[in-house]
Design a protein around this motif. Structure first.
Motif, short mmCIF file in Angstrom:
data_model
loop_
_atom_site.label_atom_id
_atom_site.label_comp_id
_atom_site.label_asym_id
_atom_site.label_seq_id
_atom_site.Cartn_x
_atom_site.Cartn_y
_atom_site.Cartn_z
N VAL A 259 -81.09 11.82 11.23
CA VAL A 259 -80.30 12.90 10.64
C VAL A 259 -81.20 13.98 10.07
O VAL A 259 -81.00 15.18 10.31
CB VAL A 259 -79.36 12.35 9.53
CG1 VAL A 259 -78.71 13.50 8.76
CG2 VAL A 259 -78.30 11.44 10.13
N LYS A 260 -82.23 13.55 9.33
CA LYS A 260 -83.13 14.53 8.71
C LYS A 260 -83.94 15.29 9.76
O LYS A 260 -84.14 16.50 9.64
CB LYS A 260 -84.07 13.81 7.73
CG LYS A 260 -83.37 13.32 6.46
CD LYS A 260 -84.34 12.66 5.52
CE LYS A 260 -83.62 12.10 4.30
NZ LYS A 260 -83.07 13.19 3.45
N SER B 132 -81.75 17.79 11.40
CA SER B 132 -81.39 18.87 10.47
C SER B 132 -82.39 20.01 10.51
O SER B 132 -82.06 21.15 10.18
CB SER B 132 -81.27 18.32 9.04
OG SER B 132 -80.22 17.37 8.96
N ILE C 17 -75.87 14.73 14.82
CA ILE C 17 -76.06 14.40 13.40
C ILE C 17 -74.95 13.49 12.91
O ILE C 17 -75.20 12.49 12.20
CB ILE C 17 -76.13 15.69 12.55
CG1 ILE C 17 -77.46 16.42 12.82
CG2 ILE C 17 -75.99 15.37 11.06
CD1 ILE C 17 -77.57 17.77 12.15
N GLU C 18 -73.70 13.79 13.28
CA GLU C 18 -72.57 12.97 12.86
C GLU C 18 -72.68 11.55 13.43
O GLU C 18 -72.35 10.57 12.75
CB GLU C 18 -71.24 13.61 13.31
CG GLU C 18 -70.87 14.87 12.54
CD GLU C 18 -70.79 14.64 11.05
OE1 GLU C 18 -70.16 13.63 10.64
OE2 GLU C 18 -71.38 15.44 10.28
N TYR C 19 -73.13 11.44 14.67
CA TYR C 19 -73.30 10.13 15.29
C TYR C 19 -74.31 9.29 14.52
O TYR C 19 -74.05 8.11 14.21
CB TYR C 19 -73.75 10.31 16.75
CG TYR C 19 -74.13 9.01 17.43
CD1 TYR C 19 -73.16 8.12 17.89
CD2 TYR C 19 -75.47 8.67 17.61
CE1 TYR C 19 -73.51 6.93 18.51
CE2 TYR C 19 -75.83 7.48 18.23
CZ TYR C 19 -74.85 6.62 18.68
OH TYR C 19 -75.21 5.44 19.28
N PHE C 20 -75.45 9.88 14.18
CA PHE C 20 -76.49 9.12 13.48
C PHE C 20 -76.14 8.86 12.02
O PHE C 20 -76.61 7.88 11.44
CB PHE C 20 -77.84 9.82 13.62
CG PHE C 20 -78.41 9.74 15.01
CD1 PHE C 20 -78.77 8.53 15.56
CD2 PHE C 20 -78.54 10.89 15.79
CE1 PHE C 20 -79.28 8.44 16.85
CE2 PHE C 20 -79.04 10.81 17.09
CZ PHE C 20 -79.41 9.58 17.62
N LYS C 21 -75.30 9.70 11.44
CA LYS C 21 -74.79 9.44 10.09
C LYS C 21 -73.96 8.16 10.07
O LYS C 21 -74.07 7.34 9.15
CB LYS C 21 -73.96 10.61 9.58
CG LYS C 21 -74.76 11.75 8.98
CD LYS C 21 -73.83 12.83 8.44
CE LYS C 21 -74.63 13.97 7.80
NZ LYS C 21 -73.72 15.04 7.30
N LYS C 22 -73.13 7.98 11.10
CA LYS C 22 -72.29 6.79 11.19
C LYS C 22 -73.15 5.53 11.32
O LYS C 22 -72.78 4.45 10.85
CB LYS C 22 -71.34 6.90 12.38
CG LYS C 22 -70.24 7.93 12.18
CD LYS C 22 -69.36 8.03 13.43
CE LYS C 22 -68.28 9.11 13.25
NZ LYS C 22 -67.46 9.26 14.48
N LYS D 196 -76.02 5.28 9.98
CA LYS D 196 -76.89 5.27 8.80
C LYS D 196 -78.36 5.40 9.18
O LYS D 196 -79.23 4.81 8.56
CB LYS D 196 -76.65 4.01 7.95
CG LYS D 196 -75.23 3.92 7.41
CD LYS D 196 -75.02 2.68 6.56
CE LYS D 196 -73.58 2.64 6.03
NZ LYS D 196 -73.34 1.43 5.18
N ARG D 197 -78.60 6.20 10.21
CA ARG D 197 -79.97 6.50 10.63
C ARG D 197 -80.42 7.82 10.00
O ARG D 197 -80.43 8.87 10.62
CB ARG D 197 -80.06 6.57 12.16
CG ARG D 197 -79.92 5.24 12.88
CD ARG D 197 -81.07 4.30 12.55
NE ARG D 197 -82.37 4.88 12.83
CZ ARG D 197 -83.00 4.78 14.00
NH1 ARG D 197 -82.43 4.13 14.99
NH2 ARG D 197 -84.19 5.31 14.17
N GLU D 198 -80.76 7.75 8.72
CA GLU D 198 -81.13 8.96 7.99
C GLU D 198 -82.38 9.62 8.55
O GLU D 198 -82.54 10.84 8.43
CB GLU D 198 -81.33 8.63 6.51
CG GLU D 198 -80.04 8.32 5.76
CD GLU D 198 -79.03 9.46 5.84
OE1 GLU D 198 -79.43 10.63 5.67
OE2 GLU D 198 -77.84 9.18 6.10
#
Length: 252
Positions: A158-159, A162, A146-151, A153-155
């Motif tokens: 991330v979703k 989650s 999740i942290e990797y995809f947040k960086k 900006k691949r929401e």
């Protein structure tokens, strides 16, 4: 050395050494198959090229004309397309894989692109195919993913992650880029020889490849304006409702 018996779907049997790898079997029989073997299932379980077969059993082989093989080909080709597009247009490029469209996949891109850009993407894809770049599989914690995809900006990723209940997830790495993909990918890019890119002015790119019923051939692209417009209308409704991916759908 102990031998085992491999039984193929057509009933043919082959005596092999115990511990033989799938890639060795494929190399030995590929001359008898019109298309490349993309994946295989042994005793109802998917196996990789480097997996060793220790017991006798039934081996199912999948190429691009089978539903299983075609889906794996599609996933690998999309990943190949995404990584190549990011290299050509920049890492800040947003790519949305939208819908099947006339024997291909409509890929929406948030930048103005030209025929020259499309040709560069295609050439880069072909170079990765020729280099047989591997699709590497690894396991990591869901939080790290999740942290990797947040960086990045691949929401969408991330979703989706989650709502994954497992503490660990499977990621794929290709050409230095990680991706969360549900389903299997090819062993490497060398299998992805057949594809075409078609530019839709002001919209994106259609990624085309052989489907199960086209006998390994890519069919001629026909632009259906009303259908494309309906897809865009569908996408607009998704944006208005904030439902553009599985994660956002789960939120609702």
């Amino acid at each position: 050395m102990e031998n085992i018996i491999i039984t193929f779907e057509n009933g043919e049997k082959k005596e092999c050494k115990k511990g033989i790898k799938l890639k060795e079997i494929i190399e030995d029989i590929k001359k008898d198959y019109p298309f490349d073997i993309i994946s295989a299932k042994f005793k109802n379980q998917l196996i990789g090229y480097d997996d060793a077969i220790m017991k006798s059993g039934v081996l199912e082989l999948y190429d691009i004309t089978t539903p299983q093989g075609n889906k794996i080909y599609e996933r690998g080709l999309i990943f190949l397309f995404e990584t190549s597009t990011l290299r050509v247009l920049g890492k800040d490029t947003k790519i949305k894989i939208r819908h099947p469209i006339d024997k291909g996949i409509y890929c929406e891109i948030d930048k103005k692109i030209t025929e020259e850009d499309v040709e560069k993407i295609k050439e880069l894809m072909q170079s990765k195919v020729e280099a047989a770049l591997p699709f590497e599989q690894l396991e990591t914690s869901r939080i790290e993913a999740i942290e990797y995809f947040k960086k990045l900006k691949r929401e969408d990723k991330v979703k989706t992650l989650s709502y994954t209940i497992s503490n660990f997830v499977k990621l794929y790495k290709f050409d230095g880029i990680y991706n969360y993909i549900i389903g299997d990918l090819p062993n490497d890019a060398s299998i992805l020889k057949k594809f075409e890119l078609t530019l839709l002015e002001g919209k994106g790119i259609v990624l085309r490849f052989p489907f199960t019923h086209t006998n390994g051939k890519i069919t001629k692209f026909t632009y259906h304006e009303k259908y494309v417009n309906s897809l865009e209308e569908y996408a607009k409704w998704g944006n208005l409702l904030h439902i553009n991916n599985i994660g956002e759908l789960n939120e609702k």
